[in-house]
Structure formats: structure tokens, C-alpha cells
Scaffold this motif. Structure first.
Motif, PDB file in Angstrom:
ATOM      1  N   SER A  44      50.728  13.474-107.711  1.00 15.86           N
ATOM      2  CA  SER A  44      50.395  12.335-108.470  1.00 15.86           C
ATOM      3  C   SER A  44      49.866  12.672-109.842  1.00 15.86           C
ATOM      4  N   VAL A  45      50.619  13.039-110.808  1.00 23.82           N
ATOM      5  CA  VAL A  45      50.062  13.316-112.169  1.00 23.82           C
ATOM      6  C   VAL A  45      50.808  12.294-113.037  1.00 23.82           C
ATOM      7  N   PRO A  46      49.511  11.590-113.683  1.00 25.86           N
ATOM      8  CA  PRO A  46      50.119  10.536-114.625  1.00 25.86           C
ATOM      9  C   PRO A  46      51.231  10.958-115.994  1.00 25.86           C
ATOM     10  N   GLU A  47      52.095   9.949-116.119  1.00 26.80           N
ATOM     11  CA  GLU A  47      53.014  10.275-116.914  1.00 26.80           C
ATOM     12  C   GLU A  47      52.732  10.322-118.319  1.00 26.80           C
ATOM     13  N   TYR A  48      51.638  11.037-118.714  1.00 26.42           N
ATOM     14  CA  TYR A  48      51.490  11.206-120.122  1.00 26.42           C
ATOM     15  C   TYR A  48      52.221  12.499-120.779  1.00 26.42           C
ATOM     16  N   PRO A  49      52.771  12.639-121.631  1.00 28.98           N
ATOM     17  CA  PRO A  49      53.348  13.785-122.101  1.00 28.98           C
ATOM     18  C   PRO A  49      52.608  14.833-122.439  1.00 28.98           C
ATOM     19  N   PHE A  50      51.313  14.530-122.703  1.00 27.13           N
ATOM     20  CA  PHE A  50      50.639  15.517-123.130  1.00 27.13           C
ATOM     21  C   PHE A  50      49.025  15.376-122.861  1.00 27.13           C
ATOM     22  N   TYR A  51      48.146  16.434-122.577  1.00 21.03           N
ATOM     23  CA  TYR A  51      46.756  16.267-122.260  1.00 21.03           C
ATOM     24  C   TYR A  51      46.001  16.914-123.136  1.00 21.03           C
ATOM     25  N   ALA A  97      35.732  23.749-127.859  1.00 19.19           N
ATOM     26  CA  ALA A  97      36.951  23.882-127.489  1.00 19.19           C
ATOM     27  C   ALA A  97      37.693  22.786-127.658  1.00 19.19           C
ATOM     28  N   PHE A  98      39.151  23.186-127.845  1.00 17.30           N
ATOM     29  CA  PHE A  98      40.077  21.856-128.027  1.00 17.30           C
ATOM     30  C   PHE A  98      41.547  22.434-127.354  1.00 17.30           C
ATOM     31  N   GLU A  99      41.717  22.271-126.199  1.00 15.64           N
ATOM     32  CA  GLU A  99      42.934  22.677-125.380  1.00 15.64           C
ATOM     33  C   GLU A  99      43.813  21.762-125.076  1.00 15.64           C
ATOM     34  N   PHE A 100      45.158  22.013-125.364  1.00 12.52           N
ATOM     35  CA  PHE A 100      46.255  21.284-124.817  1.00 12.52           C
ATOM     36  C   PHE A 100      47.126  21.780-123.792  1.00 12.52           C
ATOM     37  N   MET A 101      47.528  20.540-122.989  1.00 13.81           N
ATOM     38  CA  MET A 101      48.680  20.891-122.042  1.00 13.81           C
ATOM     39  C   MET A 101      49.605  19.870-121.973  1.00 13.81           C
ATOM     40  N   ASP A 102      50.937  20.465-121.513  1.00 11.48           N
ATOM     41  CA  ASP A 102      51.971  19.378-121.460  1.00 11.48           C
ATOM     42  C   ASP A 102      52.077  18.916-120.143  1.00 11.48           C
ATOM     43  N   HIS A 103      52.778  17.983-119.710  1.00 17.01           N
ATOM     44  CA  HIS A 103      52.681  17.380-118.468  1.00 17.01           C
ATOM     45  C   HIS A 103      53.257  17.963-117.214  1.00 17.01           C
ATOM     46  N   ASP A 104      54.296  18.959-117.809  1.00 16.48           N
ATOM     47  CA  ASP A 104      54.947  19.924-116.591  1.00 16.48           C
ATOM     48  C   ASP A 104      53.975  20.892-116.429  1.00 16.48           C
ATOM     49  N   ALA A 146      48.948  20.755-110.298  1.00 18.60           N
ATOM     50  CA  ALA A 146      48.737  19.933-109.125  1.00 18.60           C
ATOM     51  C   ALA A 146      49.217  20.553-107.924  1.00 18.60           C
ATOM     52  N   LYS A 147      50.473  21.109-107.885  1.00 15.96           N
ATOM     53  CA  LYS A 147      51.036  21.913-106.772  1.00 15.96           C
ATOM     54  C   LYS A 147      50.130  23.060-106.183  1.00 15.96           C
ATOM     55  N   SER A 148      49.433  23.537-107.024  1.00 11.97           N
ATOM     56  CA  SER A 148      48.539  24.857-106.859  1.00 11.97           C
ATOM     57  C   SER A 148      47.202  24.494-106.175  1.00 11.97           C
ATOM     58  N   LEU A 149      46.648  23.479-107.045  1.00 14.92           N
ATOM     59  CA  LEU A 149      45.331  23.127-106.823  1.00 14.92           C
ATOM     60  C   LEU A 149      45.095  22.282-105.675  1.00 14.92           C
ATOM     61  N   LYS A 150      46.174  21.546-105.326  1.00 13.70           N
ATOM     62  CA  LYS A 150      46.261  20.517-104.303  1.00 13.70           C
ATOM     63  C   LYS A 150      45.013  19.424-104.185  1.00 13.70           C
ATOM     64  N   THR A 151      44.726  18.995-105.405  1.00  9.98           N
ATOM     65  CA  THR A 151      43.778  18.087-105.536  1.00  9.98           C
ATOM     66  C   THR A 151      44.113  16.984-106.494  1.00  9.98           C
ATOM     67  N   THR A 152      43.376  15.936-106.363  1.00 14.44           N
ATOM     68  CA  THR A 152      43.806  14.651-107.196  1.00 14.44           C
ATOM     69  C   THR A 152      43.635  14.970-108.797  1.00 14.44           C
ATOM     70  N   HIS A 153      44.595  14.490-109.687  1.00 10.72           N
ATOM     71  CA  HIS A 153      44.443  14.684-111.001  1.00 10.72           C
ATOM     72  C   HIS A 153      43.384  14.065-111.652  1.00 10.72           C
ATOM     73  N   PRO A 154      42.668  14.471-112.575  1.00 15.78           N
ATOM     74  CA  PRO A 154      41.323  13.793-113.277  1.00 15.78           C
ATOM     75  C   PRO A 154      41.822  12.274-113.630  1.00 15.78           C
ATOM     76  N   LEU A 155      42.896  12.232-114.201  1.00 17.28           N
ATOM     77  CA  LEU A 155      43.566  10.911-114.533  1.00 17.28           C
ATOM     78  C   LEU A 155      44.183  10.064-113.901  1.00 17.28           C
ATOM     79  N   CYS A 156      44.368  10.342-112.664  1.00 13.60           N
ATOM     80  CA  CYS A 156      44.931   9.436-111.578  1.00 13.60           C
ATOM     81  C   CYS A 156      44.182   8.455-111.424  1.00 13.60           C
ATOM     82  N   GLN A 157      44.678   7.046-110.998  1.00 14.01           N
ATOM     83  CA  GLN A 157      43.860   5.954-110.507  1.00 14.01           C
ATOM     84  C   GLN A 157      43.363   6.225-109.196  1.00 14.01           C
TER      85      GLN A 157
END
Length: 521
Positions: free
Chosen positions: A323-330, A291-298, A304-315
Motif C-alpha cells: 500500500s503505497v499512496p498514489e503520489y507520483p513523487f516523494y 538534504a533534499f532527496e526525491f523519489m518517484d512512485h515506482d 515496499a516489496k523489500s522492506l515489507k513495512t507500511t509506507h510513511p504516508l499510508c493512512q
């Protein structure tokens, strides 16, 4: 930086089933889109008596409150007026029902798990819903060949759980796997998250059992992997959305289940880097890339607003749910194979390469099964998250890889230009337009999250989205189908000759047009 994941009514019509529009939370589809009812018979007491001779009372639903779930789609966007749901348990019962409906010219809607996203599985007027929910038996499984035979109403997740115990995997995985039915998956030619690895259902489905409009049963469930005798008729029904017949049985080839699965969740600075990362993954990971899935920042902000948990790439010190890191794509990348050491080494080498040349700027790798599932939620949860503000307009399209994300940018620009979009101003109907999808097969999911379904927004999006897709030689439907939503736009992907041939086939197998009317074409 690469790190391990932190878990963060007529004279003869029955009147007791009359449906009031007030019972539904949204406007009736027929009124909303000014659809004219076809020349179909209306349900009568005699019809009900006949169905009672075929089915037990508990296989018929007539209660107004119980009918609502069958009349409304998952997104609450389309609402029908069916007065009757039939739940046959056998192919013979389906055959008797359709033979009678065809004779009486009673329109019907085949319905599986009702998880469709284009209004294809719910009535528009008073069509009889034929639900396959009671057809849920696993018929057989051959461990030597991997051939799996099931009723159409088997839930996808149940099918995969059964296969897991046998060391095999169902060659389709969807976010709605806990509620969608195998028959519905085939009827819509669902693509899913691992088409990159296992291909489409056109390749993995070996045979089907289908009941045609006049009650005739076509049975190719005995089919072998290689059969060159005449036309491959099952292909007609894969993706036909219940317009040619009702699928009652599926025979499908299921591969061995991977023994080693890894997930990498990556942050990238541009869409160009997403493409470069995919090219490297395809080259260096080869046979284990599943699998190779892409997602944009928005899209991640919505999740994040729905899951209410810390993002995987947060410090580690970033604990806020927004708190979602400011990467344009994931990118969510999955590998699956038979030898853990081999797979781990290949993935490690790949990650060193893409991070060394700065294709990827951040990432995390799952350390166990729990973390693996957590990472997937940040991709699979986007669809539901898009609805949290009121509703969502969903566009599932195929585009050449280089122009795939351009559609999202074009839609965002158009909505802002028309003064329809704002995350801050609640007077604006559109909350956000986001993009994500399957890079491996060029399938973009464009979700326009709205505070309410709005005609002005709809006019801004359609046919704009389809014109863009056509201009870039794509397809207006990659895996959700046409249903009610896209039936008028098929010309953006199919030629006049192709459309005429589709109509000819439909007329041949369903001359009275009783199967899923007002949809598809």
C-alpha cells in the motif's frame, strides 16, 4: 495532510590458485565483454615467496572459496579471476608490494569495502587484489580544528561513530556506510546524501597519503586548510579510482555535529512541484537544509516489496506492505542545526507554506530518532530493493534540474517500445525502471530492475542513456565513477583534449599501467 509518522597457466605460474569459472554465480567479465588481457606478468611461486617476505601468512588469501568475495562486485555483475589477495597493514608494506609489482609488471587492483557500483574495485583477469581492510586505524583527531586523520581502511560508519563521541560529524553519508571504506570513498569521490550541506570531498579532504605505482609515497597529511604553495596534488587522486596510486591515509575536515535534526517526508503531484518545493526550501530553510532527496512512485513500490513495512504516508487503516499512496513523487527533506526551537519553527513555517499553496499534498514529520531512521530507510533502501528480482542496471548521472527526471521517462518509454519491460509478465527481462536522487546537486540515480542481466537490455540502455545525458549537457557519472562499466563512454562527458590530458597523467604516474587496468579510460 501533515501527520506524525506511524512506525509501521605458464611454466612459472603457480597452479594451486587456479580459479574455475564454475565457482562463480555469474559469467567472467573477461568472457562476457570480450576483453583482451594486457601484457602483464603472471603470478609465480617466486612472487608468492617475495610477498611472504613482506607480509604474514594471514595477510595473504589464496584459498579459492575465500577469493570469490574479492573477485565479484556487490551487484554480482562483474567477476574477475584473481589468484591472490594481499592485505597490508602499513603504508610501508603497500610501498614494498607496489615497487615489486611495478618491477615485475604484475597488475594490481586496489580494493576497499568493494561496495562500488561500476565494476571499478574487482579484477577483470588475474590482477592481484590489494585490500586496505587491515589498514583500519584512526590516527588522530584535533577537536579544535576538526581535522581528522585515518587509515584508508577505516569503515565510514566507524569513523562517524568515533566523531559523534567528539561532537563532530563525518562530512559524507552513504547508504553503504556500514561497509564502505574512507579511502574508497575518496578514490571514487563519493557524493552521498548530504553534499548539499557539506559539499564534495574535493573541498573537505585536506591531505592524502598515497603510494604510487613504483612504490613512492606521496604524503600531504600535514596539509592545512589554506596552502597556496604550488599545485594541489591531492586533487589528482580524489576520484581517480585507484588508477594513479593507492590511497593509504586521509586527512579530512569534519564539522560540528548538528544538535537538532528533523526529517519531513512529503508527497507531491508532479516533478514540477518537486522543483518548486526545492526552490522554496532553499530560500526559506537556508542554512539548516542538509538534504533534499526525491523519489518517484515506482521506486517506493520497489522499496515496499523489500522492506515489507507500511509506507510513511499510508493512512492508519492501510496496513498492506504494497500500500503505497498514489503520489507520483516523494521528497525526503532533512534539516540540521544547533537550536531545536529555531529549526522546528523554520520547518513548520516552510511546511505551512508549501502545503498552503499545494506544492505539497501530503506529508509526515519525524517525532524522534527512531522515526527519523525509519523515514531514511524509504530512501536508502531503494538501491537494495532494485536487486530483489534478479539484478539491476544502475546509472548515476548529473543533469540540469529541469531535465533530470526526463531521462527516467525516456528510458521507460524506450524499454516498453522494445517490448522489454513489464512488472506482470515474467518473460520480460526488465521489471521496472525507477528514478530517485539528490535534487540539491542534480544527481539522478536511474535504476533498471531486471529479472536477469541481459545483453538485449544492456544494448537498449547503452549508449542511449549516455547520449541523452550528453545532449542535455550533463555528466555520465555523478558520484559512482567510471570503473569498468563506463570507461568506453567518457567521451560523452569529457572533450578530446581533456581525455588526452587524463591519459598523459596516467602514463606519467603509472607508465607500465599496472594500477587497476581495463578501467577508467
Amino acid at each position: 495532510m501533515l501527520r506524525s509518522l506511524l512506525i509501521g597457466n605458464s611454466k612459472n605460474t603457480t597452479t594451486v590458485f587456479k580459479i574455475s569459472p564454475k565457482r562463480f554465480s555469474s559469467q567472467l567479465t573477461a568472457d562476457k565483454y570480450a576483453v583482451k588481457r594486457g601484457d602483464f606478468a603472471k603470478l609465480s611461486d617466486e612472487d608468492l615467496s617475495h610477498f611472504h617476505s613482506i607480509l604474514n601468512p594471514n595477510q595473504m588469501i589464496t584459498d579459492t572459496n575465500d577469493l570469490i568475495a574479492f573477485n565479484q562486485d556487490w551487484m554480482k555483475k562483474y567477476t574477475g579471476q584473481s589468484q591472490l589477495v594481499l592485505k597490508p597493514k602499513t603504508t610501508e608494506q603497500v610501498s614494498k608490494i607496489l615497487a615489486y609489482c611495478n618491477e615485475r609488471k604484475l597488475a594490481v587492483v586496489p580494493q576497499g569495502g568493494n561496495t562500488g557500483l561500476v565494476g571499478g574495485s574487482v579484477p577483470v583477469f588475474d590482477e592481484i587484489v590489494i585490500s586496505t581492510a587491515s589498514m583500519n586505524k584512526i590516527r588522530s583527531f584535533d577537536e579544535s580544528s576538526g581535522i581528522f586523520k585515518v587509515d584508508a581502511g577505516v569503515i565510514l560508519e566507524a569513523a562517524d561513530t568515533f566523531l559523534a563521541e567528539k561532537g563532530h560529524i563525518f562530512p559524507l553519508d552513504l547508504g553503504a556506510k556500514g561497509s564502505c571504506f574512507v579511502g574508497g570513498n575518496v578514490a571514487t569521490n563519493a557524493g552521498g546524501l548530504r553534499l548539499l550541506r557539506y559539499g564534495s570531498l574535493h573541498g573537505s579532504v585536506l591531505g592524502l597519503e598515497v603510494v604510487l605505482a613504483d612504490g613512492t609515497v606521496m604524503d600531504s597529511m600535514h596539509s592545512l586548510r589554506k596552502d597556496n604553495t604550488g599545485y594541489d596534488l591531492k586533487q589528482l587522486f580524489i576520484g581517480s579510482e585507484g588508477s594513479l596510486g593507492i590511497i593509504t591515509g586521509v586527512s579530512i575536515l569534519c564539522p560540528a555535529r548538528p544538535k537538532s535534526v528533523n526529517i519531513a517526508f512529503l508527497g507531491l503531484e508532479s516533478y514540477e512541484m518537486v522543483q518548486k518545493c526545492f526552490q522554496t526550501a532553499r530560500s526559506d530553510l537556508c542554512e539548516i537544509l542538509s538534504a533534499f532527496e526525491f523519489m518517484d512512485h515506482d521506486s517506493q513500490l520497489l522499496a515496499a516489496k523489500s522492506l515489507k513495512t507500511t509506507h510513511p504516508l499510508c493512512q492508519e487503516d492501510e496496513t498492506g506492505v504494497d500500500s503505497v499512496p498514489e503520489y507520483p513523487f516523494y521528497v525526503l527533506l532533512e534539516t540540521s542545526g544547533s537550536t531545536k526551537e529555531h529549526d522546528d519553527e523554520k520547518l513548520e513555517n516552510f511546511l505551512e507554506k508549501v502545503m498552503g499553496d499545494e506544492t505539497v499534498v501530503d506529508g509526515t514529520v519525524s517525532q524522534d530518532e527512531t522515526q527519523l531512521r525509519t523515514l531514511w530507510t524509504w530512501r536508502e533502501g531503494i538501491a537494495e530493493a532494485s536487486q530483489q528480482f534478479g539484478g539491476v542496471y544502475k546509472y548515476d548521472v548529473s543533469l540540469p534540474l529541469d531535465s533530470m527526471y526526463s531521462l527516467v521517462e525516456a528510458v521507460q518509454e524506450r524499454l516498453k517500445k522494445l517490448n522489454l519491460s513489464s512488472t506482470e509478465d515474467e518473460s520480460k527481462p526488465v521489471y521496472e525502471a525507477v528514478g530517485y536522487g539528490h535534487i540539491g546537486d542534480g544527481n539522478l540515480h536511474l535504476n533498471v530492475a531486471v529479472r536477469e542481466y541481459n545483453k538485449e537490455v544492456e544494448k537498449a540502455l547503452e549508449p542511449f542513456v549516455y547520449e541523452f545525458v550528453s545532449k542535455h549537457h550533463g555528466s555520465i557519472s555523478a558520484e559512482h565513477g567510471l570503473g569498468f562499466q563506463k570507461k568506453n563512454y567518457i567521451g560523452y562527458s569529457k572533450s578530446e583534449v581533456e581525455i588526452r590530458m587524463i591519459k598523459d597523467i596516467k602514463h606519467h604516474y603509472d607508465p607500465k599501467g599496472i594500477l587497476n587496468p581495463y578501467k577508467y579510460i
